[in-house]
Design an enzyme around this catalytic site. Structure first.
Site, PDB file in Angstrom:
ATOM      1  N   VAL A  62      -5.645 -22.038  -9.181  1.00  0.00           N
ATOM      2  CA  VAL A  62      -5.327 -21.615  -7.812  1.00  0.00           C
ATOM      3  C   VAL A  62      -4.357 -20.434  -7.838  1.00  0.00           C
ATOM      4  O   VAL A  62      -4.456 -19.517  -7.023  1.00  0.00           O
ATOM      5  CB  VAL A  62      -4.736 -22.791  -6.989  1.00  0.00           C
ATOM      6  CG1 VAL A  62      -4.312 -22.335  -5.599  1.00  0.00           C
ATOM      7  CG2 VAL A  62      -5.743 -23.932  -6.885  1.00  0.00           C
ATOM      8  N   CYS A  63      -3.454 -20.439  -8.794  1.00  0.00           N
ATOM      9  CA  CYS A  63      -2.387 -19.419  -8.850  1.00  0.00           C
ATOM     10  C   CYS A  63      -2.902 -17.982  -8.819  1.00  0.00           C
ATOM     11  O   CYS A  63      -2.399 -17.171  -8.030  1.00  0.00           O
ATOM     12  CB  CYS A  63      -1.508 -19.648 -10.073  1.00  0.00           C
ATOM     13  SG  CYS A  63      -0.706 -21.274 -10.093  1.00  0.00           S
ATOM     14  N   PRO A  64      -3.909 -17.610  -9.623  1.00  0.00           N
ATOM     15  CA  PRO A  64      -4.343 -16.216  -9.564  1.00  0.00           C
ATOM     16  C   PRO A  64      -4.943 -15.830  -8.218  1.00  0.00           C
ATOM     17  O   PRO A  64      -4.803 -14.679  -7.786  1.00  0.00           O
ATOM     18  CB  PRO A  64      -5.366 -16.091 -10.696  1.00  0.00           C
ATOM     19  CG  PRO A  64      -5.757 -17.477 -11.051  1.00  0.00           C
ATOM     20  CD  PRO A  64      -4.608 -18.362 -10.663  1.00  0.00           C
TER      21      PRO A  64
END
EC number: 1.11.1.26
Length: 187
Positions: A46-48
């Site tokens: 999810v972070c990118p």
């Protein structure tokens, strides 16, 4: 304990920004609006998507006088490696702070002590270095940077217009409220 209205605690960190390693401290936040976007880990899922979305809104935030900082418990070296190897992350031009000591994550109360990773936390900080908004999401729930832009506008409006408040779904130029006895029970 709520961090809203609290001054950012002192910190010193290394960050990766625009191909360079830079130093960042709490003093860098003074005199401008800032956004701190904590996320669990580089090279994750999810972070990118969140950080790319934040980059897409970076110009709009800069126009509002806001500097953006992403923070994870990875080192600044890992941030560079991720930046150099990920198409999404290679677009990022804001500072990516490394917090391997977990000091900043702990100061902002987003450190998951069990995993050693930061929760998904977003903080809007005013030019005095005081936290004005806090948003914490569960690990599997990404954030929307366009909503962040609107929250910054609301925080700036309220700061510039003491006594007025921004209601739900407020957008720049929209109607605000002035809390008073006359409004009690009429909204």
């Amino acid at each position: 304990m709520s961090l809203i209205g609290k001054e950012v605690l002192p910190f010193e960190a290394k960050a990766f920004k625009n191909g360079e390693f830079i130093d960042v401290t709490n003093e860098d936040l003074k005199g401008q609006w800032s956004v701190f976007c904590f996320y669990p880990a580089d090279f994750s899922f999810v972070c990118p998507t969140e950080l790319e979305d934040l980059q897409e809104q970076y110009a709009a935030l800069k126009e509002l006088g806001v500097e953006v900082y992403s923070v994870s418990t990875d080192t600044h070296f890992v941030h560079k490696g991720w930046h150099d190897s990920s198409e999404k992350i290679s677009k990022i031009t804001y500072a990516m702070i490394g917090d391997p000591s977990q000091t900043i994550s702990r100061n902002f109360d987003v450190l998951d002590e069990e995993t050693g990773l930061a929760d998904r936390g977003t903080f809007i900080i005013d030019p005095d270095g005081v936290i004005q908004t806090v948003e914490i999401n569960a690990g599997g729930i990404g954030r929307d940077a366009s909503n962040l832009v609107n929250k910054v506008k609301a925080a700036q409006y309220v700061r510039q217009n003491p006594g007025e408040v921004c209601p739900a779904k407020w957008e720049e130029g929209g109607e605000t409220l002035t809390p008073s006895l006359d409004l009690v029970g009429k909204i």
